[in-house]
Write an enzyme that holds these catalytic residues in place. Structure first.
Site, PDB file in Angstrom:
ATOM      1  N   GLU A 110       0.792  -1.126  -0.188  1.00 31.49           N
ATOM      2  CA  GLU A 110      -0.026   0.074   0.123  1.00 31.49           C
ATOM      3  C   GLU A 110       0.915   1.159  -0.005  1.00 31.49           C
ATOM      4  O   GLU A 110       0.515   2.213  -0.731  1.00 31.49           O
ATOM      5  CB  GLU A 110      -0.985   0.113   1.263  1.00 31.49           C
ATOM      6  CG  GLU A 110      -2.154  -1.053   1.040  1.00 31.49           C
ATOM      7  CD  GLU A 110      -2.656  -1.267   2.486  1.00 31.49           C
ATOM      8  OE1 GLU A 110      -2.265  -1.561   3.513  1.00 31.49           O
ATOM      9  OE2 GLU A 110      -3.906  -0.847   2.394  1.00 31.49           O
ATOM     10  N   GLU A 116      -4.075  -9.224   3.499  1.00 31.12           N
ATOM     11  CA  GLU A 116      -4.736  -8.831   5.016  1.00 31.12           C
ATOM     12  C   GLU A 116      -5.834 -10.017   5.020  1.00 31.12           C
ATOM     13  O   GLU A 116      -6.073 -10.226   6.098  1.00 31.12           O
ATOM     14  CB  GLU A 116      -5.216  -7.475   4.580  1.00 31.12           C
ATOM     15  CG  GLU A 116      -4.003  -6.507   4.836  1.00 31.12           C
ATOM     16  CD  GLU A 116      -3.438  -6.005   3.864  1.00 31.12           C
ATOM     17  OE1 GLU A 116      -3.549  -6.762   2.598  1.00 31.12           O
ATOM     18  OE2 GLU A 116      -2.764  -5.062   3.967  1.00 31.12           O
TER      19      GLU A 116
HETATM   20  N1  3HC Z   1       4.410  -7.969  11.117  1.00 32.54           N
HETATM   21  C1  3HC Z   1       5.147  -8.213  12.346  1.00 32.54           C
HETATM   22  N2  3HC Z   1       5.941  -9.104  12.196  1.00 32.54           N
HETATM   23  C2  3HC Z   1       6.053  -9.799  10.872  1.00 32.54           C
HETATM   24  C3  3HC Z   1       5.347  -9.501   9.878  1.00 32.54           C
HETATM   25  C4  3HC Z   1       4.429  -8.428   9.932  1.00 32.54           C
HETATM   26  N3  3HC Z   1       3.797  -7.805   8.962  1.00 32.54           N
HETATM   27  N4  3HC Z   1       5.649 -10.175   8.764  1.00 32.54           N
HETATM   28  C5  3HC Z   1       6.515 -11.018   9.137  1.00 32.54           C
HETATM   29  N5  3HC Z   1       6.843 -10.961  10.427  1.00 32.54           N
HETATM   30  C6  3HC Z   1       7.631 -11.617  11.313  1.00 32.54           C
HETATM   31  C7  3HC Z   1       7.310 -13.078  11.603  1.00 32.54           C
HETATM   32  O1  3HC Z   1       6.369 -13.099  12.428  1.00 32.54           O
HETATM   33  C8  3HC Z   1       8.781 -13.637  11.651  1.00 32.54           C
HETATM   34  O2  3HC Z   1       8.865 -13.415  13.087  1.00 32.54           O
HETATM   35  P1  3HC Z   1       9.964 -14.463  14.043  1.00 32.54           P
HETATM   36  O3  3HC Z   1      11.229 -14.619  13.157  1.00 32.54           O
HETATM   37  O4  3HC Z   1      10.235 -13.778  15.173  1.00 32.54           O
HETATM   38  O5  3HC Z   1       9.099 -15.776  13.920  1.00 32.54           O
HETATM   39  C9  3HC Z   1       9.497 -12.927  10.935  1.00 32.54           C
HETATM   40  O6  3HC Z   1       9.107 -11.594  10.581  1.00 32.54           O
HETATM   41  C10 3HC Z   1       9.844 -13.536   9.746  1.00 32.54           C
HETATM   42  O7  3HC Z   1       8.819 -14.037   8.921  1.00 32.54           O
HETATM   43  P2  3HC Z   1       8.763 -15.134   8.139  1.00 32.54           P
HETATM   44  O8  3HC Z   1       9.228 -16.475   8.967  1.00 32.54           O
HETATM   45  O9  3HC Z   1       7.122 -15.393   7.774  1.00 32.54           O
HETATM   46  O10 3HC Z   1       9.570 -15.081   6.799  1.00 32.54           O
HETATM   47  P3  3HC Z   1       9.601 -15.420   5.462  1.00 32.54           P
HETATM   48  O11 3HC Z   1      10.713 -14.790   4.571  1.00 32.54           O
HETATM   49  O12 3HC Z   1       9.244 -16.829   5.088  1.00 32.54           O
HETATM   50  O13 3HC Z   1       8.029 -14.302   4.837  1.00 32.54           O
HETATM   51  C11 3HC Z   1       6.924 -12.427   4.561  1.00 32.54           C
HETATM   52  C12 3HC Z   1       8.131 -13.008   4.878  1.00 32.54           C
HETATM   53  C13 3HC Z   1       6.407 -13.007   3.172  1.00 32.54           C
HETATM   54  C14 3HC Z   1       6.890 -11.147   4.704  1.00 32.54           C
HETATM   55  C15 3HC Z   1       5.787 -13.473   5.505  1.00 32.54           C
HETATM   56  O14 3HC Z   1       6.343 -13.085   6.880  1.00 32.54           O
HETATM   57  C16 3HC Z   1       4.435 -12.753   5.270  1.00 32.54           C
HETATM   58  O15 3HC Z   1       3.517 -12.945   4.781  1.00 32.54           O
HETATM   59  N6  3HC Z   1       4.302 -11.814   6.467  1.00 32.54           N
HETATM   60  C17 3HC Z   1       2.972 -11.302   6.652  1.00 32.54           C
HETATM   61  C18 3HC Z   1       2.380 -10.238   5.554  1.00 32.54           C
HETATM   62  C19 3HC Z   1       0.793  -9.611   5.870  1.00 32.54           C
HETATM   63  O16 3HC Z   1       0.118 -10.311   6.354  1.00 32.54           O
HETATM   64  N7  3HC Z   1       1.029  -8.327   5.717  1.00 32.54           N
HETATM   65  C20 3HC Z   1      -0.175  -7.510   6.125  1.00 32.54           C
HETATM   66  C21 3HC Z   1      -0.132  -7.117   7.388  1.00 32.54           C
HETATM   67  S1  3HC Z   1      -1.609  -6.397   7.880  1.00 32.54           S
HETATM   68  C22 3HC Z   1      -1.327  -4.757   7.089  1.00 32.54           C
HETATM   69  O17 3HC Z   1      -0.678  -4.441   6.454  1.00 32.54           O
HETATM   70  C23 3HC Z   1      -2.623  -3.816   7.558  1.00 32.54           C
HETATM   71  C24 3HC Z   1      -2.654  -2.907   6.519  1.00 32.54           C
HETATM   72  O18 3HC Z   1      -3.265  -2.914   5.338  1.00 32.54           O
HETATM   73  C25 3HC Z   1      -3.194  -1.646   7.331  1.00 32.54           C
END
Ligand code: 3HC
Ligand code: NAI
Length: 701
Positions: A109, A129
């Site tokens: 975004e 999300e």
């Molecule tokens: N917030 C906080 N922590 C996060 C995070 C996030 N958005 N995304 C990843 N992390 C953390 C994980 O919990 C993990 O922590 P740990 O090492 O303590 O266990 C660490 O980062 C690494 O994550 P992964 O093991 O998943 O690492 P990968 O490299 O396999 O994947 C990624 C990276 C593709 C970014 C994956 O973590 C992912 O899909 N994350 C979530 C993405 C997501 O859902 N984003 C939307 C958030 S809501 C939002 O943005 C609202 C907005 O619209 C207002």
């Protein structure tokens, strides 16, 4: 400025770098978002700066909003993501996002609010999300349709699945691809855009291309989503927002997005899905096996037994590109097992989900063997022969004699004692259980069973292997049934008692399916096959205490040759070629007779009682498992249930569900059942203690 953001000027370009490892989550409370906003303002007001560049350091552009902050009170004096993207819409200097690695959720975004996007090959761009029970809440639902049209945007936002750089370019999310060093190529790109005199192009000012079918498109999608995503409010809210992007001006659409986001943010479904997100990652961690414990490299594998499980397990290795040998008792067994594997791959090819060349490559990684000598170079061996201790013991003695030092020896047993098996070898430290779920090539759960002697390296290898095979590995200890099957045993037992007391299979199944399970216990039984449990019960009959309550219903169904779907009848009957369960008067009569024989007067049983009795058996058994240290943490039990047993993800798993209901309330119901039903309802001491202390199974994050 926050240490999480770096700002510097490079020539005429103000460079803003996100620096919040590991994924540059857009943290508000620690000031990352405020830091970006401050940097944007500084660059905007610096006459030497003609354009801005935003990029991420480390392995990602940004994983999105910091999910760990959700549910915490907002920080009043810090800018949030909505403030930042709204401000970017007012900036008149060119703002470019340079994307590498994941640009997810709020991360994308942020990029969408920039005026130009360049991405490296290998980036992943998505709005996931919805998978957290939310919708993109920082303008994503309004900007993406304006960039790529309503149909493509809806697909991305409702599935939450990311697209590749190449696809993003094709769709129009990304304007160009960067090859080579990120900063260098991004700066070159911005300078070129300046030279070309490129005008600012705001996604908020574009008009979203509607679907060719107009509003009918949204009506059809709404009906499809309501049917396919029962229990999940977020996908429909996503659709509402995309429709708003087509029908309303940007400012009104953003307002709609905000209202719907707030509703979802406060929902129990979102809390549960966020719990599952963190729990899945937490499960990979083993308290006393540090993350840097070296895992043995797995370059070649072997599987013993080419039956139901062995074939599927071998496919996992081939799918991961690891050569795998399959040992059987004779050529006939091998041929049969490999034919099933070939048939499974061919079905995937027929569905268009795998190319013929890839199928051939994977089959080429598999070879059948009949001699233990051919196991000598395997880095790991997974035994999946008959569930018989004598056979397993023989097999492990042979493995010990033939496998190289350093090889990991694993058993896929579902009920036998891993320690007793390990004791057959001179290297019990190299032995562990790897409990796959059927079908092993599909199910994502892998229970990694730690034996009493399993070394840290063996455990680290098992956990790492889970990741390599794209499974969710959960560490469990040795006990009858480990975590999943031990709990499911209590659940099935209770469901059978409900039949004896007055319910029918279709009522019990309906209640659990309404709760969110894809199938109730009796449909699951018919699908899995009732004969397996029957044989186990017959074996256990001699050791069962005479005065213990026991339902004969399942045995009597099996005695009639009704083993479930495979025989066309079980708890239900089935018409040829159709998996729809049809309630059967023969079974109703059988159940009524069983009640009479047990001296039970049948009664009307409420849906609430059915739900509580099935779920709280899981919870009470889960509490015992936790207390015994068989599971490391409550969230691991939740992961086992969500990934292995179809527990509705939007309820977060049985232990999280109990936390949501409140443990005092759960305990009160368990105590009531204990008084009415007896020994199987003895409250777990941990449940009692936590309920009294006002605690939870899953501590608040
Ligand atoms: N917030 C906080 N922590 C996060 C995070 C996030 N958005 N995304 C990843 N992390 C953390 C994980 O919990 C993990 O922590 P740990 O090492 O303590 O266990 C660490 O980062 C690494 O994550 P992964 O093991 O998943 O690492 P990968 O490299 O396999 O994947 C990624 C990276 C593709 C970014 C994956 O973590 C992912 O899909 N994350 C979530 C993405 C997501 O859902 N984003 C939307 C958030 S809501 C939002 O943005 C609202 C907005 O619209 C207002
Ligand atoms: P299966 O009966 O389908 O396959 C067992 C295979 O092992 C047969 O092909 C048999 O010929 C072969 N075999 C037997 N003895 C052997 C030996 N000494 N050497 C080489 N091969 C030998 O059984 P299934 O269902 O695949 O189960 C295998 C193991 O997996 C069991 O321990 C079972 O408890 C466990 N398991 C089964 C699950 C299931 O849903 N079927 C789920 C999880 C675990």
């Amino acid at each position: 400025m926050s240490e999480l953001v770096q700002y510097r000027r490079d020539g005429h370009v103000g460079v803003i770098s996100l620096n919040n490892p590991p994924v540059n989550a857009l943290n508000v409370s620690r000031g990352l978002v405020q830091g970006v906003l401050d940097a944007v303002k500084e660059a905007e007001h610096d006459p030497a700066v003609r354009a801005l560049l935003i990029l991420g350091t480390g392995k990602a552009f940004s994983g999105g909003a910091d999910i760990a902050e959700f549910g915490r009170p907002p920080v009043a004096d810090r800018a949030n993501l909505r403030d930042l993207v709204a401000y970017l819409d007012t900036v008149s200097k060119l703002v470019v996002a340079a994307i590498h690695g994941p640009a997810m959720g709020g991360g994308l975004e942020l990029a969408l609010a920039c005026h130009y996007r360049a991405a490296q090959t290998g980036a992943q761009l998505g709005l996931p999300e919805v998978k957290l029970g939310l919708l993109p809440g920082a303008g994503g639902t309004q900007r993406l349709p304006r960039l790529i049209g309503a149909v493509n945007a809806l697909g991305m936002i409702v599935t939450g699945d990311p697209v590749s750089t190449e696809r993003a370019l094709e769709l129009g999310i990304v304007d160009e691809i960067l090859e080579g060093d990120l900063l260098k190529t991004a700066l070159a790109c911005v300078n070129r855009l300046l030279r070309e005199g490129r005008a600012v192009r705001r996604s908020s000012s574009l008009v979203a291309t509607p679907a060719p079918e107009g509003a009918a498109f949204f009506a059809a999608e709404r009906a499809r989503i309501a049917r396919d995503q029962r229990g999940y409010p977020a996908p429909l809210a996503c659709l509402d927002c995309v429709q708003a992007a087509v029908e309303l001006p940007f400012s009104k659409g953003v307002q709609r997005e905000r209202e719907l986001f707030q509703g979802l943010h406060a929902s129990s479904e979102s809390s549960a899905l966020i719990h599952v997100f963190f729990s899945e990652r937490q499960a990979a961690k083993v308290a006393d096996v540090p993350e840097d414990t070296p895992a043995s490299p797995i370059r070649s594998a072997a599987v013993l037994g080419a039956g139901t499980m062995g074939g599927g397990i071998a496919m996992n290795f081939a799918n991961a590109g690891i050569p795998v040998r399959i040992l059987e008792q004779n050529q006939e067994g091998l041929d049969r097992g490999l034919a099933v594997v070939r048939k499974n791959y061919a079905a995937t090819v027929a569905k268009g989900r795998l190319s013929q060349a890839e199928m051939d490559r994977r089959l080429g990684l598999m070879s059948g063997i009949l001699d233990y000598k051919d196991l000598a170079d395997a880095d790991i061996v997974i035994e999946a022969v008959f569930e018989d201790m004598a056979v397993k013991k023989q097999v492990f003695q042979a493995l010990d004699a033939h496998c190289k030092p350093g090889a990991v020896l694993a058993t896929n047993t579902s009920t036998l004692d891993v320690d007793e098996i390990a004791a057959m070898t001179r290297r019990p430290e190299a032995v562990l259980g790897l409990h796959f779920f059927s079908p092993a090539n599909v199910m994502r759960l892998l229970e990694v069973v730690r034996g009493g002697a399993s070394s840290a390296q063996t455990i680290a290898t098992g956990m790492k292997l889970a990741r390599t095979l794209k499974k969710v590995g959960v560490l469990v200890g040795v006990c009858d049934g480990f975590v999943g099957n031990r709990m499911v045993h209590a659940y099935f037992r209770e469901a059978a008692f409900l039949l004896e007391e007055g319910a029918l299979p279709q009522q019990v199944d309906r209640v659990l399916e309404t709760f969110g399970f894809a199938m109730g216990p009796f449909r699951v039984g018919d699908l899995a096959g009732l004969d397996v449990g029957w044989y186990i019960r017959k074996r256990q009959a001699a050791t069962r205490p005479a005065n213990q309550r026991y339902s004969v219903i399942a045995d009597r169904i099996c005695e009639r040759g009704r083993y479930g779907q495979k025989t066309g009848a079980g708890y239900y009957r089935y018409e040829a070629g159709n998996r729809n369960p049809i309630p059967d008067p023969e079974i109703e009569a059988l159940i009524i007779e069983a009640s009479q024989d047990a001296g039970i007067a049948r009664r009307e049983i409420s849906d609430e009682e059915i739900l509580q009795r099935c779920l709280y058996q899981l919870v009470n058994e889960g509490a015992k498992i936790l207390e015994e240290g068989i599971a490391q943490r409550a969230s691991d039990i939740d992961i086992v249930y969500v990934f292995g047993y179809g527990f509705p993800r939007f309820r977060g798993g049985p232990m999280f569900h109990a936390d949501t209901v409140g443990l005092p309330e759960v305990l009160a119901v368990v105590e009531r059942f204990h008084a009415a039903q007896g020994e199987f309802w003895t409250p777990a001491p941990l449940l009692r203690r936590l309920a009294q202390e006002g605690g939870r199974f899953n501590p608040r994050g």
